[in-house]
Design an enzyme around this catalytic site. Structure first.
Site, PDB file in Angstrom:
ATOM      1  N   TYR A 245      82.630  19.826  40.205  1.00  0.00           N
ATOM      2  CA  TYR A 245      82.793  21.010  39.249  1.00  0.00           C
ATOM      3  C   TYR A 245      83.996  20.991  38.279  1.00  0.00           C
ATOM      4  CZ  TYR A 245      83.082  26.177  38.258  1.00  0.00           C
ATOM      5  OH  TYR A 245      83.044  27.279  37.708  1.00  0.00           O
TER       6      TYR A 245
ATOM      7  N   PHE B 255      73.399  28.864   8.931  1.00  0.00           N
ATOM      8  CA  PHE B 255      72.184  28.718   9.861  1.00  0.00           C
ATOM      9  C   PHE B 255      71.971  30.187  10.799  1.00  0.00           C
ATOM     10  CE2 PHE B 255      69.713  27.664  14.112  1.00  0.00           C
ATOM     11  CZ  PHE B 255      68.653  27.233  13.187  1.00  0.00           C
ATOM     12  N   ASP B 256      70.583  30.520  10.944  1.00  0.00           N
ATOM     13  CA  ASP B 256      70.373  31.783  11.537  1.00  0.00           C
ATOM     14  C   ASP B 256      71.064  32.239  12.713  1.00  0.00           C
ATOM     15  OD1 ASP B 256      68.747  30.142  13.024  1.00  0.00           O
ATOM     16  OD2 ASP B 256      66.978  31.415  13.045  1.00  0.00           O
TER      17      ASP B 256
ATOM     18  N   ASP C 101      79.948  22.964  11.087  1.00  0.00           N
ATOM     19  CA  ASP C 101      78.659  23.108  11.826  1.00  0.00           C
ATOM     20  C   ASP C 101      78.084  21.693  11.807  1.00  0.00           C
ATOM     21  OD1 ASP C 101      76.212  23.688  12.943  1.00  0.00           O
ATOM     22  OD2 ASP C 101      75.851  25.534  11.840  1.00  0.00           O
TER      23      ASP C 101
ATOM     24  N   ALA D 119      75.743  19.887  13.515  1.00  0.00           N
ATOM     25  CA  ALA D 119      74.444  19.606  13.981  1.00  0.00           C
ATOM     26  C   ALA D 119      73.908  18.098  13.695  1.00  0.00           C
ATOM     27  CB  ALA D 119      73.414  20.959  13.934  1.00  0.00           C
TER      28      ALA D 119
ATOM     29  N   LYS E 297      70.452  17.553  18.200  1.00  0.00           N
ATOM     30  CA  LYS E 297      70.161  16.986  16.734  1.00  0.00           C
ATOM     31  C   LYS E 297      70.797  15.672  16.842  1.00  0.00           C
ATOM     32  CE  LYS E 297      69.569  21.599  15.766  1.00  0.00           C
ATOM     33  NZ  LYS E 297      70.132  22.672  16.611  1.00  0.00           N
TER      34      LYS E 297
ATOM     35  N   HIS F 284      62.221  36.413  14.168  1.00  0.00           N
ATOM     36  CA  HIS F 284      61.017  35.467  13.824  1.00  0.00           C
ATOM     37  C   HIS F 284      60.630  34.830  15.263  1.00  0.00           C
ATOM     38  CE1 HIS F 284      64.880  33.413  13.717  1.00  0.00           C
ATOM     39  NE2 HIS F 284      64.395  32.275  13.739  1.00  0.00           N
TER      40      HIS F 284
HETATM   41  N1  F0G Z   1      73.841  25.113  13.544  1.00  0.00           N
HETATM   42  C1  F0G Z   1      72.670  24.591  12.608  1.00  0.00           C
HETATM   43  C2  F0G Z   1      72.812  23.685  11.321  1.00  0.00           C
HETATM   44  C3  F0G Z   1      71.196  24.535  13.480  1.00  0.00           C
HETATM   45  O1  F0G Z   1      70.155  23.574  12.844  1.00  0.00           O
HETATM   46  C4  F0G Z   1      71.192  24.984  14.770  1.00  0.00           C
HETATM   47  C5  F0G Z   1      69.826  24.865  15.461  1.00  0.00           C
HETATM   48  C6  F0G Z   1      72.202  25.460  15.418  1.00  0.00           C
HETATM   49  C7  F0G Z   1      73.226  25.458  14.570  1.00  0.00           C
HETATM   50  C8  F0G Z   1      72.147  26.259  16.644  1.00  0.00           C
HETATM   51  O2  F0G Z   1      72.125  24.996  17.782  1.00  0.00           O
HETATM   52  O3  F0G Z   1      70.018  25.370  18.720  1.00  0.00           O
HETATM   53  O4  F0G Z   1      71.511  24.214  19.858  1.00  0.00           O
HETATM   54  O5  F0G Z   1      71.823  26.587  19.814  1.00  0.00           O
HETATM   55  N2  F0G Z   1      68.989  24.478  14.909  1.00  0.00           N
HETATM   56  C9  F0G Z   1      67.538  24.332  15.346  1.00  0.00           C
HETATM   57  C10 F0G Z   1      66.610  24.107  14.349  1.00  0.00           C
HETATM   58  C11 F0G Z   1      67.259  25.096  16.316  1.00  0.00           C
HETATM   59  O6  F0G Z   1      65.320  24.134  14.696  1.00  0.00           O
HETATM   60  O7  F0G Z   1      66.919  23.949  13.064  1.00  0.00           O
HETATM   61  P1  F0G Z   1      71.441  25.279  18.949  1.00  0.00           P
END
Ligand code: F0G
Length: 458
Positions: free
Chosen positions: A72, A124-125, A215, A217, A258, A450
């Site tokens: 833990y 990102f969304d 960010d 990813a 990613k 979506h």
């Molecule tokens: N930031 C970026 C640029 C992303 O592309 C994503 C996720 C996230 C943050 C969030 O990360 O999914 O680990 O919580 N993108 C995926 C996509 C879902 O399909 O592009 P997460």
């Protein structure tokens, strides 16, 4: 002869996938309310919904899982990952989280408050979702050329420094939560951000006393583009470039699903101990104790290994070239796509592809449905459905770009699969003039609609 690029790995295990008939797909997509997120994965032949968490782990990653430490507190896996993150990114402090959006949730719990502004490059969304959920506003400062989908620019993900400076100049520093730069810029088409641009953003953040968060990813793919496109970086090692990119920032959020090539996981990296301490409290509330934060020890081990594999030049070269090969094939069929090709995905311009469908009938979603029916191919809409409604007026937002993204999972599909994908898109393109009506919304959730929206054909 110059030898062609090729994958620096061979295949040790395979997973069968099954073709289906057109009739089956027509009935499945109807049952799924024309939302591709509602399909069962076995109803999909080639799944390009996302490159997130869908990559193939290596033998070394799998074997590192066997020696994961599931304690833990104070697990060796936590420290192994700490060393890898420090080595690759230069950040001294980190918090594990279960994925990228969880990292955003924890960090924004400290940084973002009601009425704040968060400037960046097409957030990102989920990032935008976390900002708007806190009644703050994401301000898009991406360079204008990003919206010209065929204009050549090596770094279309760049921040417009003048736009950013205007936000910083015209608002008090305590109204600006932080600057967020997304590398590569996913929403803008998987487009990279140059080192020069990151350096400039770093300077502004210091001048105005505002934190700069990356960010991250797809940070390794971004580094590949810097190496191959930016003057002065051709001879530099990917890891050297990565360290420099992060050197300009105060912190990073990471979706490890990613570029770290794991199926689940995320983290936040910090330079500043104080911010790390403040975020730790939220990590404990939302994710778990600070030495595991939503991840198992074995998953932290695989992630530590993945950070190294994801930043190998040969791997990145084969990955990005596979995406580009698909892009070239689609272009040869005459299909309108975003250029230059993105690092992780090809984006089809649905407005140009389906010219008769009005924006109110969601052309990109309509195209995604047609691609599925044609060949069991699953892409994703990046357009008006995803852009959602304005939180104030509740009106639909219609973004400049209305696209279908075909995201390529890492180390999963062969180039034959890419030929198949291109042929599917080519067939739909041939019959595009017979596709005259789009879809309308039957039901939608109040936020991030979506994922769960129910649609019907017009
Ligand atoms: N930031 C970026 C640029 C992303 O592309 C994503 C996720 C996230 C943050 C969030 O990360 O999914 O680990 O919580 N993108 C995926 C996509 C879902 O399909 O592009 P997460």
């Amino acid at each position: 002869m110059i030898l062609p690029f090729t994958e620096p790995f061979k295949i040790k295990m395979v997973e069968n996938i099954y073709k289906s008939t057109r009739e089956q797909r027509e009935s499945w997509i109807k049952e799924a309310s024309y939302n591709l997120f509602n399909l069962k994965s076995e109803q999909v032949f080639i799944d390009l919904l996302t490159d997130s968490g869908t990559g193939a782990m290596s033998d070394k990653q799998w074997s590192s899982m066997m020696v994961g430490d599931e304690s833990y507190a104070g697990a060796s896996s936590y420290y192994k990952l700490k060393d890898a993150i420090n080595d690759i990114t230069g950040f001294n402090y980190y918090l594990p989280t279960h994925q990228g959006r969880a990292a955003e949730n924890v960090l924004f719990s400290v940084l973002v408050k009601e009425g704040d502004l968060v400037p960046g490059n097409s957030h990102f969304d989920t990032t935008k979702g976390h900002i708007e959920f806190r009644k703050a506003q994401a301000v898009d400062c991406t360079i204008d050329i990003a919206y010209d989908i065929t204009a050549w620019h090596p770094f279309k993900g760049n921040v417009d420094i003048t736009k950013l400076e205007n936000v910083l100049k015209n608002n008090p520093a305590d109204k600006i939560s932080c600057i967020i730069v997304t590398i590569t810029n996913n929403t803008g088409g998987g487009q990279p951000v140059s080192m020069e641009n990151l350096r400039e953003v770093g300077k502004l953040s210091k001048r105005y006393g505002v934190k700069f968060i990356i960010d991250s990813a797809r940070f390794a793919e971004n580094a590949y583009f810097i190496k191959t496109r930016e003057e002065g970086y051709a001879e530099k090692d990917i890891r050297e470039i990565v360290r420099e990119m992060f050197s300009y920032a105060d912190g990073m959020t990471m979706s490890s699903k990613k570029d770290a090539i794991v199926n689940m996981g995320g983290f936040i990296g910090f330079r500043d101990e104080e911010l790390f301490r403040q975020a730790s409290t939220f990590n404990i509330i939302y994710e778990g104790f600070i030495t595991y934060g939503g991840m198992s020890g074995r998953d932290m081990n695989a992630l530590a290994q993945g950070l190294y594999e994801g930043t190998e030049f040969d791997y990145l070269e084969s990955r990005i070239n596979q995406v580009a090969c698909l892009g070239k094939k689609l272009k040869d069929y005459g299909i309108p796509i975003l250029e230059p090709f993105g690092g992780h995905a090809i984006f089809i311009d649905a407005k140009k592809f389906l010219q008769e469908i009005p924006k109110e009938e969601f052309p990109a979603q309509t195209l995604a449905i047609e691609l599925y029916i044609e060949g069991g191919l699953r892409g994703v809409e990046i357009g008006a459905l995803m852009a959602d409604r304005d939180p104030e007026t509740r009106e639909n937002r219609y973004p400049e770009l209305e696209m279908v993204r075909l995201a390529i999972p890492r180390r999963v599909y062969t180039n034959n699969h890419m030929d198949y994908v291109a042929a599917v898109a080519g067939n739909v393109f041939e019959r595009r003039n017979n596709i005259k009506r789009g879809v309308s919304i039957k039901w939608e959730a109040p936020l991030m609609r979506h994922f769960t929206v129910k649609l019907e054909r017009k």
